[in-house]
Scaffold this active site. Sequence first.
Site, PDB file in Angstrom:
ATOM      1  N   HIS A   9       9.018 -62.819   7.528  1.00 26.89           N
ATOM      2  CA  HIS A   9       8.903 -63.839   6.485  1.00 26.89           C
ATOM      3  C   HIS A   9       9.904 -63.578   5.369  1.00 26.89           C
ATOM      4  O   HIS A   9       9.872 -62.497   4.756  1.00 26.89           O
ATOM      5  CB  HIS A   9       7.481 -63.813   5.923  1.00 26.89           C
ATOM      6  CG  HIS A   9       7.172 -64.909   4.967  1.00 26.89           C
ATOM      7  ND1 HIS A   9       6.580 -64.687   3.752  1.00 26.89           N
ATOM      8  CD2 HIS A   9       7.374 -66.248   5.041  1.00 26.89           C
ATOM      9  CE1 HIS A   9       6.396 -65.835   3.131  1.00 26.89           C
ATOM     10  NE2 HIS A   9       6.873 -66.806   3.876  1.00 26.89           N
ATOM     11  N   HIS A  51      13.289 -69.158  -2.527  1.00 32.88           N
ATOM     12  CA  HIS A  51      11.972 -69.755  -2.321  1.00 32.88           C
ATOM     13  C   HIS A  51      11.518 -70.617  -3.488  1.00 32.88           C
ATOM     14  O   HIS A  51      11.156 -71.796  -3.320  1.00 32.88           O
ATOM     15  CB  HIS A  51      10.932 -68.661  -2.067  1.00 32.88           C
ATOM     16  CG  HIS A  51       9.546 -69.201  -1.865  1.00 32.88           C
ATOM     17  ND1 HIS A  51       8.684 -69.455  -2.914  1.00 32.88           N
ATOM     18  CD2 HIS A  51       8.889 -69.563  -0.742  1.00 32.88           C
ATOM     19  CE1 HIS A  51       7.560 -69.949  -2.442  1.00 32.88           C
ATOM     20  NE2 HIS A  51       7.654 -70.018  -1.119  1.00 32.88           N
TER      21      HIS A  51
HETATM   22  O1  G3P Z   1       7.211 -70.841   6.878  1.00 28.62           O
HETATM   23  C1  G3P Z   1       6.057 -70.195   6.515  1.00 28.62           C
HETATM   24  C2  G3P Z   1       5.974 -69.946   5.043  1.00 28.62           C
HETATM   25  O2  G3P Z   1       7.202 -69.490   4.583  1.00 28.62           O
HETATM   26  C3  G3P Z   1       5.559 -71.163   4.288  1.00 28.62           C
HETATM   27  O3  G3P Z   1       5.222 -70.917   2.956  1.00 28.62           O
HETATM   28  O4  G3P Z   1       5.655 -70.803   0.567  1.00 28.62           O
HETATM   29  O5  G3P Z   1       6.126 -68.834   1.993  1.00 28.62           O
HETATM   30  O6  G3P Z   1       7.585 -70.828   2.113  1.00 28.62           O
HETATM   31  P1  G3P Z   1       6.186 -70.318   1.862  1.00 28.62           P
HETATM   32 MG    MG Z   2       8.962 -70.285   3.650  1.00 28.83          MG
END
Ligand code: G3P
Ligand code: MG
Length: 240
Positions: A9, A51
């Site tokens: 992630h 992000h």
């Molecule tokens: O793609 C999964 C996850 O990244 C979605 O939530 O807020 O971490 O981008 P976020």
């Molecule tokens: Mg994400």
Amino acid sequence: MTYPRIIGHRGAAALAPENTLAGFAKAAALGVKMVELDAKLSADGEVIVHHDDTLGRTANGEGPVAQASFAALRALDAGGWFGPDYAGERIPTLAEALEAIAAAGMGVNVEIKPCAERERETAEAVIAVVQEHWKGNGPFQFSSFRPLCLEVALEQAPDYARGFLTDSFAEGWLERAQALQAVSVNGNYRHYRKDRIAAVHAAGLLALAYTVNDPAIARQLLDDGMDGIITDVPDQMMGL
Ligand code: G3P
Ligand code: MG
């Protein structure tokens, strides 16, 4: 179509600064085969990997990203907040990130994450960068919480797979994923019940869960049929 069971992630967000080249390198060093990243636009239309809609948490600026020029964003430190070893790390462009990820032999999940009211222009710009710069052999998908972004991807780049992101599995989620011809439903693991995994599979799609950072929960989800786990701690998940 398959994806690796473990997807890093924002790179390997608990282990190196998220959405940076150092983070993607960290994931690769751990043997991760696919990473997720977040793509959005600077004020002047450069596609960057970041992000939040605002600066401050992961880059040492302030104010909305959508109002910052690429030159201003590039001057920021995107690593020092995480630790002194990463001071001076920069916000990458999507092109740089894709090239580094491909060179490391990994695949990528490009989450299209527009700032408010920039859905269409963000999707179009992200797609153009991917079409020009993604030369990797590893697995690929676009993903987004914004249906319009996936609609644009389906129209303009139908050969690139799409993942339907959902937090709460609101009524009609599977029909919306199917209408967008998604290959996967990427759901918040807290709401991804076993019957939902089964429904996804019955529809011929894959089930991916975010953001799972407890190996025992990941083990249970995989036992329930989950196809892939998006995690900040791939170091703890690689043996699953
Ligand atoms: O793609 C999964 C996850 O990244 C979605 O939530 O807020 O971490 O981008 P976020
Ligand atoms: Mg994400």
